[in-house]
Write a protein that holds these residues in place. Structure first.
Motif, PDB file in Angstrom:
ATOM      1  N   ARG A 126       0.839  -1.206   0.000  1.00  0.00           N
ATOM      2  CA  ARG A 126       0.000   0.000   0.000  1.00  0.00           C
ATOM      3  C   ARG A 126       0.873   1.255   0.000  1.00  0.00           C
ATOM      4  N   ASP A 127       1.983   1.215   0.715  1.00  0.00           N
ATOM      5  CA  ASP A 127       2.901   2.359   0.746  1.00  0.00           C
ATOM      6  C   ASP A 127       3.483   2.615  -0.637  1.00  0.00           C
ATOM      7  N   ILE A 128       3.867   1.561  -1.322  1.00  0.00           N
ATOM      8  CA  ILE A 128       4.403   1.690  -2.685  1.00  0.00           C
ATOM      9  C   ILE A 128       3.338   2.249  -3.617  1.00  0.00           C
ATOM     10  N   GLU A 129       2.117   1.752  -3.473  1.00  0.00           N
ATOM     11  CA  GLU A 129       1.013   2.239  -4.294  1.00  0.00           C
ATOM     12  C   GLU A 129       0.764   3.735  -4.043  1.00  0.00           C
ATOM     13  N   LEU A 130       0.785   4.120  -2.790  1.00  0.00           N
ATOM     14  CA  LEU A 130       0.598   5.541  -2.462  1.00  0.00           C
ATOM     15  C   LEU A 130       1.723   6.388  -3.041  1.00  0.00           C
ATOM     16  N   GLN A 131       2.963   5.902  -2.939  1.00  0.00           N
ATOM     17  CA  GLN A 131       4.097   6.657  -3.470  1.00  0.00           C
ATOM     18  C   GLN A 131       3.963   6.812  -4.981  1.00  0.00           C
ATOM     19  N   ASP A 132       3.530   5.762  -5.667  1.00  0.00           N
ATOM     20  CA  ASP A 132       3.313   5.848  -7.115  1.00  0.00           C
ATOM     21  C   ASP A 132       2.236   6.886  -7.439  1.00  0.00           C
ATOM     22  N   ASN A 133       1.157   6.883  -6.653  1.00  0.00           N
ATOM     23  CA  ASN A 133       0.089   7.857  -6.868  1.00  0.00           C
ATOM     24  C   ASN A 133       0.574   9.286  -6.628  1.00  0.00           C
ATOM     25  N   ILE A 134       1.415   9.458  -5.625  1.00  0.00           N
ATOM     26  CA  ILE A 134       1.964  10.785  -5.330  1.00  0.00           C
ATOM     27  C   ILE A 134       2.828  11.265  -6.485  1.00  0.00           C
ATOM     28  N   VAL A 135       3.696  10.394  -6.982  1.00  0.00           N
ATOM     29  CA  VAL A 135       4.581  10.757  -8.098  1.00  0.00           C
ATOM     30  C   VAL A 135       3.750  11.110  -9.334  1.00  0.00           C
ATOM     31  N   ARG A 136       2.727  10.294  -9.625  1.00  0.00           N
ATOM     32  CA  ARG A 136       1.865  10.539 -10.780  1.00  0.00           C
ATOM     33  C   ARG A 136       1.136  11.878 -10.642  1.00  0.00           C
ATOM     34  N   LEU A 137       0.597  12.144  -9.455  1.00  0.00           N
ATOM     35  CA  LEU A 137      -0.145  13.382  -9.236  1.00  0.00           C
ATOM     36  C   LEU A 137       0.787  14.600  -9.289  1.00  0.00           C
ATOM     37  N   LEU A 138       2.001  14.465  -8.779  1.00  0.00           N
ATOM     38  CA  LEU A 138       2.957  15.571  -8.867  1.00  0.00           C
ATOM     39  C   LEU A 138       3.307  15.884 -10.319  1.00  0.00           C
ATOM     40  N   GLU A 139       3.450  14.845 -11.136  1.00  0.00           N
ATOM     41  CA  GLU A 139       3.742  15.064 -12.560  1.00  0.00           C
ATOM     42  C   GLU A 139       2.557  15.750 -13.243  1.00  0.00           C
ATOM     43  N   GLN A 140       1.349  15.310 -12.913  1.00  0.00           N
ATOM     44  CA  GLN A 140       0.167  15.967 -13.476  1.00  0.00           C
ATOM     45  C   GLN A 140       0.097  17.429 -13.045  1.00  0.00           C
ATOM     46  N   ARG A 141       0.471  17.690 -11.813  1.00  0.00           N
ATOM     47  CA  ARG A 141       0.439  19.069 -11.311  1.00  0.00           C
ATOM     48  C   ARG A 141       1.487  19.933 -12.019  1.00  0.00           C
ATOM     49  N   ARG A 142       2.675  19.366 -12.243  1.00  0.00           N
ATOM     50  CA  ARG A 142       3.711  20.113 -12.990  1.00  0.00           C
ATOM     51  C   ARG A 142       3.239  20.417 -14.409  1.00  0.00           C
ATOM     52  N   GLN A 143       2.580  19.445 -15.028  1.00  0.00           N
ATOM     53  CA  GLN A 143       2.024  19.666 -16.366  1.00  0.00           C
ATOM     54  C   GLN A 143       0.982  20.779 -16.334  1.00  0.00           C
ATOM     55  N   LEU A 144       0.140  20.775 -15.323  1.00  0.00           N
ATOM     56  CA  LEU A 144      -0.864  21.825 -15.164  1.00  0.00           C
ATOM     57  C   LEU A 144      -0.194  23.192 -15.018  1.00  0.00           C
ATOM     58  N   TRP A 145       0.878  23.246 -14.241  1.00  0.00           N
ATOM     59  CA  TRP A 145       1.588  24.519 -14.056  1.00  0.00           C
ATOM     60  C   TRP A 145       2.158  25.023 -15.382  1.00  0.00           C
ATOM     61  N   ARG A 146       2.719  24.079 -16.177  1.00  0.00           N
ATOM     62  CA  ARG A 146       3.251  24.489 -17.486  1.00  0.00           C
ATOM     63  C   ARG A 146       2.142  25.076 -18.354  1.00  0.00           C
ATOM     64  N   GLN A 147       0.983  24.410 -18.385  1.00  0.00           N
ATOM     65  CA  GLN A 147      -0.152  24.911 -19.163  1.00  0.00           C
ATOM     66  C   GLN A 147      -0.619  26.265 -18.625  1.00  0.00           C
ATOM     67  N   TRP A 148      -0.627  26.397 -17.321  1.00  0.00           N
ATOM     68  CA  TRP A 148      -1.062  27.625 -16.665  1.00  0.00           C
ATOM     69  C   TRP A 148      -0.143  28.785 -17.056  1.00  0.00           C
ATOM     70  N   ARG A 149       1.174  28.510 -16.987  1.00  0.00           N
ATOM     71  CA  ARG A 149       2.144  29.550 -17.370  1.00  0.00           C
ATOM     72  C   ARG A 149       1.991  29.933 -18.841  1.00  0.00           C
ATOM     73  N   ASN A 150       1.798  28.941 -19.687  1.00  0.00           N
ATOM     74  CA  ASN A 150       1.629  29.231 -21.112  1.00  0.00           C
ATOM     75  C   ASN A 150       0.372  30.057 -21.362  1.00  0.00           C
ATOM     76  N   SER A 151      -0.698  29.758 -20.660  1.00  0.00           N
ATOM     77  CA  SER A 151      -1.943  30.526 -20.838  1.00  0.00           C
ATOM     78  C   SER A 151      -1.804  31.935 -20.281  1.00  0.00           C
ATOM     79  N   GLY A 152      -1.057  32.070 -19.218  1.00  0.00           N
ATOM     80  CA  GLY A 152      -0.891  33.387 -18.600  1.00  0.00           C
ATOM     81  C   GLY A 152       0.139  34.250 -19.301  1.00  0.00           C
ATOM     82  N   GLY A 153       0.846  33.689 -20.245  1.00  0.00           N
ATOM     83  CA  GLY A 153       1.904  34.428 -20.928  1.00  0.00           C
ATOM     84  C   GLY A 153       1.410  35.220 -22.129  1.00  0.00           C
ATOM     85  N   VAL A 154       0.184  35.682 -22.091  1.00  0.00           N
ATOM     86  CA  VAL A 154      -0.370  36.466 -23.201  1.00  0.00           C
ATOM     87  C   VAL A 154       0.280  37.842 -23.192  1.00  0.00           C
ATOM     88  N   SER A 155       0.889  38.191 -24.310  1.00  0.00           N
ATOM     89  CA  SER A 155       1.576  39.485 -24.369  1.00  0.00           C
ATOM     90  C   SER A 155       0.982  40.404 -25.437  1.00  0.00           C
TER      91      SER A 155
END
Length: 127
Positions: free
Chosen positions: A33-62
């Motif tokens: 269960r600990d390994i499963e949770l760690q995998d879920n954490i890593v996956r969610l962190l990657e999704q969050r980083r992807q979201l941040w990249r999209q967020w920055r790209n959307s906010g970069g309107v010049s």
């Protein structure tokens, strides 16, 4: 040592060994269960980083935008903020669950050590 005492000690030792197997199985399940949770954490962190990249790209309107485009951009940025907040809450829940699991594992290891000491005492008495 009389046979009845020996028989009682053997039965107690058998019970201790069964408890050890059950405890080891529980610790193994907690580790999975600990390994499963760690995998879920890593996956969610990657999704969050992807979201941040999209967020920055959307906010970069010049460029200059009209009122409708500005409204659309604000809505889009608010949605990114809301998604980020939801992911942060999910991460916190996963970390809390992982902390609880690791605490249970530590308690289980303590119980296992005590159980092994008790088994060793019974083995010594049976010799």
């Amino acid at each position: 040592m009389p046979d009845t005492d020996s028989l009682i000690l053997r039965r107690l030792l058998s019970l201790k060994k069964r408890r050890e197997r059950n405890l080891r199985a529980a610790l193994s399940a907690l580790a999975r269960r600990d390994i499963e949770l760690q995998d879920n954490i890593v996956r969610l962190l990657e999704q969050r980083r992807q979201l941040w990249r999209q967020w920055r790209n959307s906010g970069g309107v010049s460029k200059v935008v009209d009122h409708g485009a500005l409204r659309h951009l604000k809505i889009e940025l608010a949605e990114y903020h809301q998604q980020d907040h939801a992911m942060a809450e999910q991460l916190e829940a996963l970390h809390n669950e992982q902390h609880r699991i690791r605490h249970e594992q530590a308690e289980g290891q303590i119980q296992l050590r005590k159980l092994l000491v008790e088994q060793e005492k019974f083995n010594w008495l049976l010799e």
